[in-house]
Write an enzyme that holds these catalytic residues in place. Sequence first.
Site, PDB file in Angstrom:
ATOM      1  N   MET B   1       0.897  -1.334   0.008  1.00 38.45           N
ATOM      2  CA  MET B   1      -0.140  -0.083  -0.070  1.00 38.45           C
ATOM      3  C   MET B   1       0.811   1.088   0.010  1.00 38.45           C
ATOM      4  O   MET B   1       2.059   1.149  -0.461  1.00 38.45           O
ATOM      5  CB  MET B   1      -0.943   0.086   1.165  1.00 38.45           C
ATOM      6  N   CYS B   2       0.204   2.309   0.258  1.00 41.67           N
ATOM      7  CA  CYS B   2       0.964   3.347   0.386  1.00 41.67           C
ATOM      8  C   CYS B   2       0.492   4.569   1.177  1.00 41.67           C
ATOM      9  O   CYS B   2      -0.321   4.190   2.031  1.00 41.67           O
ATOM     10  CB  CYS B   2       0.940   4.448  -1.084  1.00 41.67           C
ATOM     11  N   GLU B   3       1.145   5.617   1.059  1.00 42.10           N
ATOM     12  CA  GLU B   3       0.534   6.875   2.335  1.00 42.10           C
ATOM     13  C   GLU B   3       0.344   7.978   1.557  1.00 42.10           C
ATOM     14  O   GLU B   3       1.330   8.368   0.862  1.00 42.10           O
ATOM     15  CB  GLU B   3       1.143   6.791   3.644  1.00 42.10           C
TER      16      GLU B   3
END
Lengths: 280, 280
Positions: B1-3
């Site tokens: 995932m990412c932020e």
Amino acid sequence: MCELLGMSANVPTDICFSFTGLIQRGGKTGPHRDGWGITFYEGKGFRTFKDPKPGYQSAIARLVQNYPIKSKAVISHIRQANRGEVNLENTHPFTRELWGKFWTFAHNGQLSGFEGMDTGNHRPVGQTDSELAFCWLLKKLDDAYPSPPEDMGDVYRFIASCCDQLRGMGVFNMLLTDGEHVMTYCTNHLYWITRKAPFGKATLIDEDVEINFQEETSPEDVVTVIATQPLTANEAWNRMKPGEYSVFHGGELIESNTALLKDVSFAEAKPGCQAPTSCS
Amino acid sequence: MCELLGMSANVPTDICFSFTGLIQRGGKTGPHRDGWGITFYEGKGFRTFKDPKPGYQSAIARLVQNYPIKSKAVISHIRQANRGEVNLENTHPFTRELWGKFWTFAHNGQLSGFEGMDTGNHRPVGQTDSELAFCWLLKKLDDAYPSPPEDMGDVYRFIASCCDQLRGMGVFNMLLTDGEHVMTYCTNHLYWITRKAPFGKATLIDEDVEINFQEETSPEDVVTVIATQPLTANEAWNRMKPGEYSVFHGGELIESNTALLKDVSFAEAKPGCQAPTSCS
């Protein structure tokens, strides 16, 4: 006016040396203090550093000079504004997507009579004649090749014929790249040099910096640098002719021609780009 | 995932403090080591800094932390790759022109079943589901508004209805801006906080840094920060709901709604965005 810097290489190569020369002209050894930008391609991706501040005073330019980003295709520009305010949206290079590739463009010169040029869905954001010309070029390409073309040689010849039209509107020196090829178009000031083995030393004109390319390269490396004015004092740069376009790939010049020949071959082939003044 | 990290402000404001917190999660306090990027708008123009390297080790990220670029709209992203290699063309944010404005997009999440999504002439360059979703959104906007629209409220509600479709394909948390408005869409993780007078102190979670906003601001300043996870330990962040979209302007929340209401109002108004799975 402005100054251009471009690079084509067969292996990822940093442009710190040449950029260090160019950026001095951004307010120190030259009057181009109205912003600067540089675009590096890495694979199909790119990154651009730009600043509306004078290049020689810019903290971001200092990073670019000292942080070697390795690329096979680079375009840079320092600006002396003639049309459009000094701000970020008017700072070259400009990048847009076409056919699933990012195209990057920078211009030196000044055009007139461009009101009413049709850019279709490629709308300019800033106020420069340069971005307008780029958007117009993209529209011409979109119209001529609605699907991604396979023969890029044909595409570059078509672009050159459109550049002939732009040259009819004033001074149009251009660098254009899709990250693979680097294309040039000359109205008056554009020089290039190809460096390959045996490599020698070079000395910047604008800063007291010397480099020994022998220590920085492998024997197979081929690197072409293109600039509005030569950047080194002890090398022989080739001057481009008015109306000349060139295409570089992997550091090598792979195609070059001048307006006279193109006018004959492209006016027939592509009715969309004919008379130098009919740009609407 | 990412932020994700976003900012909307009523005066040009630097994001050094929040970015310093986020970038630690790029390989140091978090696993998002597959590249990072940040886009600053200044007027109608923008500049993006990006690097496929881990953020906490990136010399370019250090520049961004220490060189205060003042902007009213910022989007940033740190990546943990799930689809698409770790390289520059897959590094968020992505920026494209539409209606003579630059639109910037970043995504956290993962989509499935997106093969065959029609992006028209907005062709992806990289391989991420995120860039594909952005191009699909642009195509939807192009189809729904062939000319630049005047009522941006209507446009953002339309975008939200398209985001509802994307949420039907997986996790879709998004930041989107045209430099004026900052729009969010939430599937699961997105928080926001608005800071205005009286300003207090804040302490980063990921780095030993405290700031006293009182010393950095004027009483009229209004700044909203949006993030995948709260960045400060001593402030109350608002959590967004699944299916919620929000639009910020000049630092203030000006519109917010959730999927239930949007499904009713937009399915009728815009036949192009209806069933959550019909994305071709």
